[in-house]
Design an enzyme around this catalytic site. Sequence first.
Site, mmCIF file in Angstrom:
data_model
loop_
_atom_site.group_PDB
_atom_site.id
_atom_site.type_symbol
_atom_site.label_atom_id
_atom_site.label_comp_id
_atom_site.label_asym_id
_atom_site.label_seq_id
_atom_site.Cartn_x
_atom_site.Cartn_y
_atom_site.Cartn_z
ATOM 1 N N GLN A 91 42.846 80.376 40.661
ATOM 2 C CA GLN A 91 42.343 80.479 39.291
ATOM 3 C C GLN A 91 40.808 80.420 39.314
ATOM 4 O O GLN A 91 40.234 79.429 39.772
ATOM 5 C CB GLN A 91 42.890 79.303 38.491
ATOM 6 C CG GLN A 91 42.540 79.318 37.031
ATOM 7 C CD GLN A 91 43.023 78.032 36.349
ATOM 8 O OE1 GLN A 91 42.754 76.935 36.836
ATOM 9 N NE2 GLN A 91 43.726 78.155 35.266
ATOM 10 N N GLY A 92 40.173 81.466 38.817
ATOM 11 C CA GLY A 92 38.705 81.546 38.871
ATOM 12 C C GLY A 92 38.060 81.368 37.513
ATOM 13 O O GLY A 92 37.505 82.330 36.964
ATOM 14 N N SER B 18 36.165 78.011 36.633
ATOM 15 C CA SER B 18 34.985 77.143 36.733
ATOM 16 C C SER B 18 33.889 77.770 37.589
ATOM 17 O O SER B 18 34.156 78.471 38.573
ATOM 18 C CB SER B 18 35.377 75.802 37.350
ATOM 19 O OG SER B 18 36.423 75.219 36.616
ATOM 20 N N GLU C 175 49.083 76.339 31.036
ATOM 21 C CA GLU C 175 48.657 75.290 31.964
ATOM 22 C C GLU C 175 48.781 73.900 31.318
ATOM 23 O O GLU C 175 49.152 72.931 31.955
ATOM 24 C CB GLU C 175 47.206 75.552 32.367
ATOM 25 C CG GLU C 175 46.703 74.643 33.467
ATOM 26 C CD GLU C 175 45.340 75.071 33.987
ATOM 27 O OE1 GLU C 175 44.646 75.838 33.290
ATOM 28 O OE2 GLU C 175 44.958 74.610 35.076
ATOM 29 N N ASN D 259 40.496 65.598 29.522
ATOM 30 C CA ASN D 259 41.191 64.987 28.385
ATOM 31 C C ASN D 259 40.264 64.760 27.195
ATOM 32 O O ASN D 259 40.726 64.753 26.054
ATOM 33 C CB ASN D 259 41.877 63.694 28.835
ATOM 34 C CG ASN D 259 43.154 64.000 29.596
ATOM 35 O OD1 ASN D 259 43.392 65.162 29.964
ATOM 36 N ND2 ASN D 259 43.974 63.004 29.827
ATOM 37 N N GLU D 260 38.954 64.589 27.453
ATOM 38 C CA GLU D 260 38.022 64.465 26.320
ATOM 39 C C GLU D 260 38.057 65.767 25.509
ATOM 40 O O GLU D 260 38.120 65.755 24.281
ATOM 41 C CB GLU D 260 36.589 64.194 26.811
ATOM 42 C CG GLU D 260 36.370 62.805 27.402
ATOM 43 C CD GLU D 260 36.922 62.656 28.818
ATOM 44 O OE1 GLU D 260 37.192 63.682 29.481
ATOM 45 O OE2 GLU D 260 37.097 61.495 29.260
HETATM 46 C C1 LIG Z 1 42.280 68.795 41.071
HETATM 47 C C2 LIG Z 1 41.457 69.835 40.354
HETATM 48 C C3 LIG Z 1 41.807 71.162 40.459
HETATM 49 C C4 LIG Z 1 41.037 72.141 39.833
HETATM 50 N N1 LIG Z 1 41.388 73.454 40.011
HETATM 51 C C5 LIG Z 1 40.646 74.421 39.430
HETATM 52 C C6 LIG Z 1 40.971 75.805 39.647
HETATM 53 O O1 LIG Z 1 41.916 76.139 40.348
HETATM 54 N N2 LIG Z 1 40.191 76.741 39.069
HETATM 55 C C7 LIG Z 1 39.129 76.417 38.278
HETATM 56 O O2 LIG Z 1 38.502 77.323 37.752
HETATM 57 N N3 LIG Z 1 38.774 75.116 38.061
HETATM 58 C C8 LIG Z 1 39.509 74.119 38.623
HETATM 59 N N4 LIG Z 1 39.170 72.798 38.439
HETATM 60 C C9 LIG Z 1 37.959 72.472 37.705
HETATM 61 C C10 LIG Z 1 38.211 71.900 36.322
HETATM 62 O O3 LIG Z 1 38.690 72.910 35.458
HETATM 63 C C11 LIG Z 1 36.879 71.296 35.826
HETATM 64 O O4 LIG Z 1 36.563 70.214 36.674
HETATM 65 C C12 LIG Z 1 36.986 70.831 34.399
HETATM 66 O O5 LIG Z 1 37.124 71.914 33.506
HETATM 67 C C13 LIG Z 1 35.722 70.008 33.987
HETATM 68 O O6 LIG Z 1 34.567 70.700 34.265
HETATM 69 P P1 LIG Z 1 33.389 69.996 35.115
HETATM 70 O O7 LIG Z 1 33.986 69.416 36.350
HETATM 71 O O8 LIG Z 1 32.287 70.971 35.234
HETATM 72 O O9 LIG Z 1 32.922 68.748 34.222
HETATM 73 P P2 LIG Z 1 31.957 68.795 32.961
HETATM 74 O O10 LIG Z 1 32.339 69.906 32.068
HETATM 75 O O11 LIG Z 1 30.560 68.748 33.469
HETATM 76 O O12 LIG Z 1 32.312 67.441 32.244
HETATM 77 C C14 LIG Z 1 31.801 66.158 32.703
HETATM 78 C C15 LIG Z 1 32.309 65.095 31.733
HETATM 79 O O13 LIG Z 1 31.785 65.320 30.410
HETATM 80 C C16 LIG Z 1 32.823 65.381 29.455
HETATM 81 N N5 LIG Z 1 32.519 66.372 28.419
HETATM 82 C C17 LIG Z 1 32.012 67.616 28.598
HETATM 83 N N6 LIG Z 1 31.878 68.238 27.407
HETATM 84 C C18 LIG Z 1 32.325 67.390 26.447
HETATM 85 C C19 LIG Z 1 32.488 67.456 25.035
HETATM 86 N N7 LIG Z 1 32.140 68.557 24.345
HETATM 87 N N8 LIG Z 1 33.007 66.385 24.396
HETATM 88 C C20 LIG Z 1 33.377 65.261 25.064
HETATM 89 N N9 LIG Z 1 33.250 65.146 26.423
HETATM 90 C C21 LIG Z 1 32.742 66.183 27.101
HETATM 91 C C22 LIG Z 1 34.047 65.847 30.265
HETATM 92 O O14 LIG Z 1 35.252 65.477 29.637
HETATM 93 C C23 LIG Z 1 33.840 65.117 31.598
HETATM 94 O O15 LIG Z 1 34.308 63.798 31.501
HETATM 95 C C24 LIG Z 1 39.909 71.788 39.052
HETATM 96 C C25 LIG Z 1 39.563 70.434 38.936
HETATM 97 C C26 LIG Z 1 40.312 69.460 39.587
HETATM 98 C C27 LIG Z 1 39.904 68.018 39.441
#
Ligand SMILES: Cc1cc2nc3c(=O)[nH]c(=O)nc-3n(C[C@H](O)[C@H](O)[C@H](O)COP(=O)(O)OP(=O)(O)OC[C@H]3O[C@@H](n4cnc5c(N)ncnc54)[C@H](O)[C@@H]3O)c2cc1C
Length: 386
Positions: free
Chosen positions: A125-126, A128, A252, A369-370
């Site tokens: 899945q692409g 992020s 998902e 979850n946020e």
């Molecule tokens: C085990 C695992 C598998 C994954 N697999 C994939 C995959 O296959 N393909 C893919 O594309 N991605 C994948 N991901 C990535 C995942 O989708 C992202 O980690 C997720 O969407 C959060 O983005 P981020 O890590 O950039 O955190 P950020 O977006 O930087 O968030 C950091 C923190 O800020 C909080 N936050 C951000 N914005 C808000 C808001 N508006 N209100 C309240 N809180 C907020 C978030 O909840 C989090 O706690 C995976 C992640 C994990 C842990």
Amino acid sequence: MDLTWSADEKAFRAEARSWLEAHVPDPALPSGDTAAGFALHLEWERALFETGYSAVSWPVEYGGRAASLWEWLIFEEEYYRVGAPQRVTQNGIFLLAPTIFEYGTDAQRSYYLPRMAAAEDLWGQGWSEPNAGSDLASLTSRAVRDEAAGGWRLTGQKTWTTRGAFCTHMFGLFRSDGDAERHRGLTYFMVPLDEPGVTVRGFGRLDGDEGFAEVFLDDVFVPDGDSDPARGGVLGDIDQGWGVAMATTTSERGLTLRSPGRFRATATRLIDLYRERAGGDPQLADAVVQGWIEAEAYELYTLSDVTQITSGGSPGARSSMNKLFWSELDVKLHLAALDILGPDAELADEPFMKGYEFALSGPIYAGTNEIQRNIAAERVLGLPRK
Ligand SMILES: Cc1cc2nc3c(=O)[nH]c(=O)nc-3n(C[C@H](O)[C@H](O)[C@H](O)COP(=O)(O)OP(=O)(O)OC[C@H]3O[C@@H](n4cnc5c(N)ncnc54)[C@H](O)[C@@H]3O)c2cc1C
């Protein structure tokens, strides 16, 4: 909601149970998020496919058994009950496939689905990117039109691609109109990872498994629509990818990725652990009982969702509540197990510890979850944005 199973459904359960009991790998396979484990999981996936169990609810022509959604739930329950392996094909079968059924063309369905069911094509899945996680619409990977070649050229970087190091294909969102506002101007592409210009760099997770990958795309050609599916293509309309991607995230967060059977099986194993190891401790008993009740509640909630879907409804934003529930339940069930195990939880290869480490990522992946709380507040409860 009718909570009784028909004679046919009972027969389906009995057949699935006896096949699974006879074929489930023993001893259990190593993690499918390691290179060695992944290869063993593929053998299992192909055995499932041979019997039509890899995607039971799909039409037979695509490699399924044409099972109803109810039968799919039964299959999932039996699958986890016997402790069968994690599904390393899940991103394709449970996330991309429902979106292909909804938005794909006949040519795309005929090409991609049977190969996916047979575990020949393995999808990552692409979504992020290094600077686009929760705020996915800020993604910068781009798709530039190549009129002469009849397609698109993709450039950018994707990250956190689960099992990307072992996948053959990736689906993802790319910015096809640089002038459009954030959620507009995005297109949903499907890309074979052996195309010229693709570099996949695997990296390790905190729990030691090596399945994550960064995927770099440098001027990668993808043909228009369904003109040559073997070289990838576009799912849905150009610049309308956000809506298509939301269909994938509904799968998902909602029904397909985490069925209740998974949590009921963990709750049952937790009860067994309590009986063997807890010496009747009443405080530990409370946590176990609470976990079991919540696993049952999740099952009932899912049955009501399936009732709605089979009557023509769609879970839509309600899938965010689903995701909150299962991800938090998974952590609670595993924490209760670690409390029972005490210091023994730290022993190498303790399955509840491995499960706990993965459960901790549940509140992050599939949208944190946020973010799910924001969606539920605004779109399910109708609260104001600010
Ligand atoms: C085990 C695992 C598998 C994954 N697999 C994939 C995959 O296959 N393909 C893919 O594309 N991605 C994948 N991901 C990535 C995942 O989708 C992202 O980690 C997720 O969407 C959060 O983005 P981020 O890590 O950039 O955190 P950020 O977006 O930087 O968030 C950091 C923190 O800020 C909080 N936050 C951000 N914005 C808000 C808001 N508006 N209100 C309240 N809180 C907020 C978030 O909840 C989090 O706690 C995976 C992640 C994990 C842990």
